[in-house]
Design an enzyme around this catalytic site. Structure first.
Site, PDB file in Angstrom:
ATOM      1  N   ASP A  84       0.788  -1.155   0.122  1.00  0.00           N
ATOM      2  CA  ASP A  84       0.340   0.381   0.016  1.00  0.00           C
ATOM      3  C   ASP A  84       0.607   1.153   0.537  1.00  0.00           C
ATOM      4  OD1 ASP A  84       0.577  -0.873   2.937  1.00  0.00           O
ATOM      5  OD2 ASP A  84      -0.359   0.697   3.115  1.00  0.00           O
ATOM      6  N   ASP A  87       5.492   0.630   3.279  1.00  0.00           N
ATOM      7  CA  ASP A  87       6.280  -0.916   3.589  1.00  0.00           C
ATOM      8  C   ASP A  87       5.659  -1.954   2.713  1.00  0.00           C
ATOM      9  OD1 ASP A  87       3.835  -1.324   3.781  1.00  0.00           O
ATOM     10  OD2 ASP A  87       3.925  -0.779   5.780  1.00  0.00           O
ATOM     11  N   TYR A 235      -4.472   0.413   9.761  1.00  0.00           N
ATOM     12  CA  TYR A 235      -5.816   1.016   8.841  1.00  0.00           C
ATOM     13  C   TYR A 235      -7.323   0.470   9.955  1.00  0.00           C
ATOM     14  CZ  TYR A 235      -2.912   2.161   5.040  1.00  0.00           C
ATOM     15  OH  TYR A 235      -1.803   2.212   3.981  1.00  0.00           O
ATOM     16  N   GLU A 475       5.409   9.275   3.229  1.00  0.00           N
ATOM     17  CA  GLU A 475       5.400   8.360   2.507  1.00  0.00           C
ATOM     18  C   GLU A 475       4.699   8.493   1.180  1.00  0.00           C
ATOM     19  OE1 GLU A 475       4.984   3.890   4.625  1.00  0.00           O
ATOM     20  OE2 GLU A 475       4.185   5.748   5.653  1.00  0.00           O
TER      21      GLU A 475
END
Length: 498
Positions: A84, A87, A235, A475
């Protein structure tokens, strides 16, 4: 008689003109940016996020195969899909939302994408192939691969990862309505994308979407409760699952045209939050997107029973308009929509997409937005969206593009393991779990350019330090790019670049 004929002629001319305006929307000024180049790059980014066995036409060549035994812990095939963000975890919830938004981008603006349409469909299919694997068993969805806590304790390339590839699932006993309904939305939306080009695949996607939505609705429960130790704080669903049920039903209504889903929306819309005033649209909260999507059924397809969704959509849009009586939005001094410190750019791209999409619906229906007595035209909505995209691409106080590889100045130290460490080609030997942190904390620019990656962006004062450890601002994420694909397609076409 002559007067009647003249009246009809004038009406015909007016309708023809409106129709031309509705379809073209060509800007007369000079484009601020090369939106076509940005569109190309925004799609290349998804290739850098691929997990699994990479195809021969892979364009981000510093990435190699990874996660080839994913699913083995549960004796299932979960190879593929997307990481996503920066990572090496595959989170099903944001992956499904990414897929829904890529699909919506293609459904609204694919006709304008020209050569990029094939790349957009490839990006969607990479996700849906995985989602089909994850939903292959009835009333079970595999919603995560990897242990986020252990993964985050390492800074290693996906090609090297040796952290546990834990497999997390939801089922009747441990429901996860948010991720199940979002997965149904993704499959339904994608079924529309492939309806003409690959009918058998489209039918498979839709059939699966129907069964997955039924599972989501029948076995209700928040996945943040049952799977809290795995999915939080990464999440966690803070908005509950009502928004996903409304959103999922809206996509199934669009994909099936079945009265079943229209009846479901009419019966449950209020309890599922159709008229709530929340105005943040992203991987967690889908209310605003559902309102805009359902407004199309009323505005364009004339489904009268969804009349209220024009008002619900207007309320969301009015909350974005600077200076409108009901505006709830904060903007930075440089003009960027600012929702929160953590990955704010995702809200910029999703709002920009909804603005150009709603402008399209309004134009087709020859309607405007009324914000407390102030009339807002589709043109104004497009102008606000353009300003947000232009800021992202470099029209900001720092003259910094927040898309990697676009423009002369962009983030060089993004929070992304694969981008920041030497590639497998440059450094074939394994880089162990903890060895990468010296690079992560250094000021060395990332050696591998993750083309098209859009980062979290500047803070509320337009500041951006370009520090790798700052995952709030540095990110990238798939769900930042997905709605941007649609907005860039519209802008590239409207300035004659496509």
């Amino acid at each position: 008689m002559a007067a009647t004929f003249l009246h009809h002629l004038l009406l015909l001319l007016l309708l023809t003109l409106c129709s031309a305006v509705a379809t073209a929307h060509r800007h007369t000024g000079v484009a601020s940016h090369n939106y076509r180049d940005a569109l190309t790059k925004s799609l290349i980014f998804f290739e850098g996020q691929r997990s699994g066995k990479l195809p021969p036409n892979q364009r981000i060549t510093w990435r190699k195969n990874s996660g080839l035994s994913d699913g083995a812990a549960m004796k299932v095939d979960l190879v593929g899909g997307y990481y996503d963000a920066g990572d090496n975890i595959k989170f099903g919830f944001p992956m499904a939302f990414t897929t829904t938004m890529l699909s919506w981008s293609v459904l609204e603006f694919g006709g304008l994408m020209k050569g990029e349409l094939g790349n957009a469909k490839e990006a969607i299919r990479w996700a849906t192939d995985y989602l089909l694997k994850a939903t292959a068993e009835p009333d079970v969805i595999y919603v995560q691969v990897g242990d986020a806590t252990k993964d985050h304790a390492c800074w290693e390339r996906p090609e090297d990862m040796d952290t546990p590839r834990t497999v997390i699932k939801i089922d009747r006993n441990t429901p996860g309505t948010e991720v199940a309904a979002e997965t149904a939305a993704a499959l339904a939306a994608a079924s529309l994308v492939f309806r003409k080009s690959d009918r058998s695949y489209s039918k498979l996607l839709l059939k699966r979407a129907i069964s997955v939505f039924e599972f989501a609705d029948r076995f209700r429960g928040s996945y943040s409760n049952g799977l809290k130790k795995f999915v939080c704080p990464y999440y966690c669903s803070y908005s509950g699952y009502q928004d996903e049920l409304l959103w999922g039903a809206a996509w199934l209504q669009k994909a099936t045209r079945s009265p079943k889903y229209l009846n479901y929306i009419q019966a449950n819309g209020q309890t599922l939050g159709a008229d709530e005033t929340d105005n943040t649209f992203g991987w967690d909260n889908k209310h605003a997107g559902a309102r805009i999507l359902l407004s199309k059924a009323f505005l364009v397809q004339k489904v009268q029973s969804l009349h209220d969704y024009k008002g619900h959509a207007d309320n969301f849009i009015c909350s974005l308009i600077p200076g409108a009586p009901s505006s709830q939005s904060k903007y930075t001094p440089g003009g960027l929509l600012f929702r929160m410190d953590d990955s704010n750019m995702q809200y910029v791209t999703s709002a920009s997409f909804l603005l150009v999409t709603y402008a399209k619906y309004l134009t087709q229906a020859r309607k405007v937005v009324n914000c407390g007595g102030s009339i807002v035209t589709p043109k104004r909505l497009r102008s606000i969206a353009k300003k947000q995209v232009d800021y992202l691409l470099g029209d900001n106080p720092l003259k910094m593009s927040y898309m990697v590889g676009y423009g002369p100045r962009y983030p060089k130290r993004i929070h992304h393991r694969g981008s920041s460490l030497p590639s497998v080609s440059a450094h074939p030997a394994k880089i162990a779990c903890g060895s990468g942190f010296s690079i992560m904390h250094s000021e060395i620019p990332n050696p591998n350019i993750l083309i098209g990656a859009v980062v979290g962006g500047p803070d509320e004062h337009d500041r951006f330090p370009d520090v790798r450890s700052d995952y709030f601002q540095s990110e990238p994420a798939t769900y930042i790019n997905a709605p941007l694909v649609g907005a860039l397609s519209y802008l590239a076409h409207s300035f004659g670049q496509l």
